[in-house]
Design a protein around this motif. Structure first.
Motif, PDB file in Angstrom:
ATOM      1  N   ASP A   5       0.877  -1.676   0.186  1.00  0.00           N
ATOM      2  CA  ASP A   5       0.075  -0.146  -0.354  1.00  0.00           C
ATOM      3  C   ASP A   5       1.065   1.251  -0.636  1.00  0.00           C
ATOM      4  OD1 ASP A   5      -2.548   1.008   0.114  1.00  0.00           O
ATOM      5  OD2 ASP A   5      -2.011   2.396   2.110  1.00  0.00           O
ATOM      6  N   THR A   6       2.317   0.910   0.638  1.00  0.00           N
ATOM      7  CA  THR A   6       3.033   2.122   0.422  1.00  0.00           C
ATOM      8  C   THR A   6       3.383   2.816  -1.435  1.00  0.00           C
ATOM      9  OG1 THR A   6       3.750   2.234   3.026  1.00  0.00           O
ATOM     10  CG2 THR A   6       5.083   2.964   1.680  1.00  0.00           C
ATOM     11  N   MET A   7       3.822   1.772  -1.783  1.00  0.00           N
ATOM     12  CA  MET A   7       4.292   1.655  -2.787  1.00  0.00           C
ATOM     13  C   MET A   7       2.891   2.485  -3.931  1.00  0.00           C
ATOM     14  SD  MET A   7       5.349  -1.550  -6.041  1.00  0.00           S
ATOM     15  CE  MET A   7       3.500  -2.283  -5.510  1.00  0.00           C
ATOM     16  N   LEU A   8       1.236   1.901  -3.543  1.00  0.00           N
ATOM     17  CA  LEU A   8       0.774   2.322  -4.171  1.00  0.00           C
ATOM     18  C   LEU A   8       0.448   3.882  -4.081  1.00  0.00           C
ATOM     19  CD1 LEU A   8      -1.724   1.945  -6.125  1.00  0.00           C
ATOM     20  CD2 LEU A   8      -2.539   1.052  -3.908  1.00  0.00           C
ATOM     21  N   GLN A   9       0.558   4.608  -3.046  1.00  0.00           N
ATOM     22  CA  GLN A   9      -0.005   5.653  -2.396  1.00  0.00           C
ATOM     23  C   GLN A   9       1.331   6.592  -2.566  1.00  0.00           C
ATOM     24  OE1 GLN A   9      -3.130   6.381  -1.488  1.00  0.00           O
ATOM     25  NE2 GLN A   9      -2.885   4.120  -1.575  1.00  0.00           N
ATOM     26  N   THR A  10       2.737   6.094  -2.684  1.00  0.00           N
ATOM     27  CA  THR A  10       3.728   6.988  -3.310  1.00  0.00           C
ATOM     28  C   THR A  10       3.774   7.558  -4.607  1.00  0.00           C
ATOM     29  OG1 THR A  10       4.847   5.782  -1.543  1.00  0.00           O
ATOM     30  CG2 THR A  10       6.215   7.106  -3.218  1.00  0.00           C
ATOM     31  N   ALA A  11       3.112   5.972  -5.091  1.00  0.00           N
ATOM     32  CA  ALA A  11       3.641   6.178  -6.881  1.00  0.00           C
ATOM     33  C   ALA A  11       1.619   7.088  -7.034  1.00  0.00           C
ATOM     34  CB  ALA A  11       3.417   5.091  -7.646  1.00  0.00           C
ATOM     35  N   LEU A  12       0.740   6.874  -6.861  1.00  0.00           N
ATOM     36  CA  LEU A  12      -0.270   8.051  -7.012  1.00  0.00           C
ATOM     37  C   LEU A  12      -0.504   9.260  -5.577  1.00  0.00           C
ATOM     38  CD1 LEU A  12      -2.895   4.968  -5.942  1.00  0.00           C
ATOM     39  CD2 LEU A  12      -1.871   6.322  -8.355  1.00  0.00           C
ATOM     40  N   HIS A  35      -1.621  -6.909  -6.351  1.00  0.00           N
ATOM     41  CA  HIS A  35      -2.905  -6.140  -6.528  1.00  0.00           C
ATOM     42  C   HIS A  35      -2.610  -4.388  -6.927  1.00  0.00           C
ATOM     43  CE1 HIS A  35      -6.705  -4.906  -5.524  1.00  0.00           C
ATOM     44  NE2 HIS A  35      -6.644  -3.334  -4.970  1.00  0.00           N
ATOM     45  N   ALA A  36      -1.708  -3.551  -5.989  1.00  0.00           N
ATOM     46  CA  ALA A  36      -1.051  -2.530  -6.060  1.00  0.00           C
ATOM     47  C   ALA A  36      -0.045  -2.133  -7.657  1.00  0.00           C
ATOM     48  CB  ALA A  36       0.295  -2.382  -5.291  1.00  0.00           C
ATOM     49  N   LEU A  37       0.374  -3.440  -7.860  1.00  0.00           N
ATOM     50  CA  LEU A  37       0.903  -3.203  -9.340  1.00  0.00           C
ATOM     51  C   LEU A  37      -0.335  -3.084 -10.479  1.00  0.00           C
ATOM     52  CD1 LEU A  37       3.743  -3.329 -10.247  1.00  0.00           C
ATOM     53  CD2 LEU A  37       3.647  -5.351 -10.411  1.00  0.00           C
TER      54      LEU A  37
END
Length: 74
Positions: A5-12, A35-37
């Motif tokens: 989720d951190t990866m996803l939120q950082t990219a967004l 899922h994040a990817l």
């Protein structure tokens, strides 16, 4: 799982024309990360590039995502 989720939120967080995820040092990649990817690939069609480690590539291959255009062949 803890960092997907951190990866996803950082990219967004910030608008970007291109997103490159350097996952070459990642040794564990689970369904939460997949899922994040996939969400990032949907959010940034044609502008996402993923640089996978051997382990990430294996998981993506097994999950049927190994031929995605956003996945770098390296």
């Amino acid at each position: 799982m803890a960092t997907a989720d951190t990866m996803l939120q950082t990219a967004l967080r910030e608008p970007a024309e291109r997103i490159t995820l350097d996952l070459r040092t990642v040794t564990f990649f689970d369904s939460a990360a997949i899922h994040a990817l996939v969400r990032l690939a949907q959010q940034f069609p044609g502008t996402l590039t993923v640089l996978p480690s051997r382990q990430v590539r294996r998981v993506l291959d097994i999950s049927g995502l190994g031929e995605q255009t956003w996945l770098s062949p390296t």
